[in-house]
Design an enzyme around this catalytic site. Structure first.
Site, PDB file in Angstrom:
ATOM      1  N   GLU A 363      22.451  35.092  -1.540  1.00 27.98           N
ATOM      2  CA  GLU A 363      23.196  33.970  -2.464  1.00 27.98           C
ATOM      3  C   GLU A 363      24.596  33.388  -1.610  1.00 27.98           C
ATOM      4  O   GLU A 363      25.607  33.077  -2.307  1.00 27.98           O
ATOM      5  CB  GLU A 363      23.767  34.697  -3.863  1.00 27.98           C
ATOM      6  CG  GLU A 363      22.495  35.318  -4.441  1.00 27.98           C
ATOM      7  CD  GLU A 363      22.374  34.480  -6.046  1.00 27.98           C
ATOM      8  OE1 GLU A 363      21.488  34.648  -6.427  1.00 27.98           O
ATOM      9  OE2 GLU A 363      23.419  33.625  -6.268  1.00 27.98           O
ATOM     10  N   GLY A 364      24.312  33.401  -0.202  1.00 27.09           N
ATOM     11  CA  GLY A 364      25.367  32.893   0.411  1.00 27.09           C
ATOM     12  C   GLY A 364      26.247  34.184   1.140  1.00 27.09           C
ATOM     13  O   GLY A 364      26.791  35.020   0.268  1.00 27.09           O
TER      14      GLY A 364
END
Ligand code: CAA
Length: 379
Positions: A363-364
């Protein structure tokens, strides 16, 4: 007035999630991890609680939870198993672009059907050469008549092989960079979709993580979300929302490790007394607990802002970054408190540590979160 008190309904929701997680997930966590096995049975039983499609509005068959309520649930699921929490949560991630930019007609057609059963969605953004740098994706969509024809391969997709609905990002004009990307909702049974092998991961091994390959996949034009070529912003808005939930899951893993470390330090005797009598252990536990609570407060703040309809890019990045780093540190310290036993697979400690690591990456990455935070500070 600042109020951290949960309502009675929110406390009941958290209790429901905790009971489900401790009864249905925790007893299987070690086995699913060891065998790297995805369990559809857990999805089926979770669906029966009404929480599977937690973020989907009730009018489309979901639970209609707020972001904060979703975070309460995510923490409980992850305290039982980071891998299972990840694949149940990835359903909401895959559906979020739909909630952001889907037309009511398309939601009626695809979302309602999805929410009728124990189905999972997957968010297909990352590619082999486009991880942090989303705008450089090479997947393409070309319009032919009333269809879009999509080609491209997505990498490391949670629920890649088990999802029945994909949110798939592809460029309609590679020359336009991020301004050419669109988002499409695509049923998994559409011809031309294939999957790579299940990835053999360090942690979160219960989750089915795979390559998803689209070859000349014909998708009705109405399955494109928004106005088209606005997929990059849809992806970023999705991540703003989902990072709070992922951060909540990191808090859950950290909390489980902390609780195990507290219990063990009171039982384990060395030099004639419980190791908890040593200040060295007490200070570790104090720091671990402080970080867990600070991370939870960041999560609740990010979720609360979203629930107020306010942009939370900075706060959700802070929550994700701090909670993931906290999970890594707290689980590592918990292994240390368990000593040699912490390193052995007979205890859940080493799994907590492996599961926590992914929170600093997906998610990054936490480096990307810091870029997002700095970008907002320096605007
Ligand atoms: N909301 C709305 N708009 C946004 C936005 C946001 N949060 N973030 C950026 N934008 C807009 C910008 O305002 C800009 O708009 P204009 O074109 O109008 O000027 C445009 O989007 C481009 O923004 P940037 O110049 O900041 O874009 P960038 O190419 O420099 O990338 C980035 C920014 C933050 C690095 C982004 O690419 C990013 O978040 N990367 C990480 C990707 C990621 O998190 N991947 C996770 C995959 S999902 C996963 O892991 C799930 C799983 O399976 C478990």
């Amino acid at each position: 007035m600042i109020d951290f008190t949960l309502t009675d309904e929110q406390k009941q929701l958290r209790e429901l999630a905790r009971k489900f997680a401790q009864r249905e997930i925790a007893p299987l966590a070690a086995e699913l991890d060891r065998e790297q096995r995805f369990s559809q049975a857990i999805v089926d039983r979770y669906f029966e609680t009404g929480l599977l499609h937690s973020h989907v509005p009730e009018e489309y068959g979901g639970a209609g939870l707020t972001s904060l309520e979703g975070c309460l649930v995510a923490e409980e699921l992850a305290a039982a198993c980071g891998g299972v929490a990840s694949y149940l949560g990835a359903n909401n991630l895959g559906l979020t672009p739909f909630m952001i930019a889907g037309s009511p007609e398309l939601k009626e057609e695809l979302l309602t059907r999805h929410c009728e059963g124990p189905n999972l969605a997957a968010f297909c953004l990352t590619e082999a050469e486009a991880g942090s740098d989303v705008a450089s994706m090479r997947s393409t969509a070309r319009r032919v008549g009333d269809e879009n024809i999509i080609n491209g391969t997505k990498q490391f997709i949670t629920n890649g092989g088990v999802a029945s609905l994909y949110s798939f990002f592809a460029s309609e004009n590679l020359g336009l960079g991020h301004k050419g990307i669109s988002c499409f909702m695509v049923p998994a049974k559409t011809p031309g979709i294939s999957h790579g092998k299940k990835e053999d991961k360090m942690g979160q091994r219960a989750a089915d993580t795979r390559e998803v390959c689209f070859t000349e996949v014909h998708v009705p034009a109405r399955y494109r979300l928004g106005k088209g070529m606005d997929g990059f912003k849809i992806a970023m808005q999705t991540l703003d929302e989902s990072r709070a939930g992922v951060a909540a899951a990191a808090v859950g893993i950290a909390r489980a490790a902390l609780e195990a470390a507290i219990a063990y330090s009171k039982e384990r005797k060395q030099f004639g007394q419980p190791i908890a009598a040593n200040q060295a252990i007490q200070f570790m536990l104090a720091d671990m607990a402080t970080k867990v609570e600070a991370a939870r407060l960041l999560v609740w703040q990010a979720a609360h802002l979203h629930d107020q309809g306010l942009r939370n890019s900075k706060e959700s990045a802070m929550a994700k970054c701090f909670a993931a780093d906290t999970a890594m540190q707290v689980t590592t310290d918990a292994v240390q408190i368990f000593g040699g036993y912490g390193y052995m697979k007979d205890y859940p400690l080493e799994k907590y540590m492996r599961d926590a690591k992914l929170h600093q990456i997906y998610e990054g990455t936490n480096q990307i979160q810091r870029l997002v935070i700095a970008g907002q500070l320096l605007r």
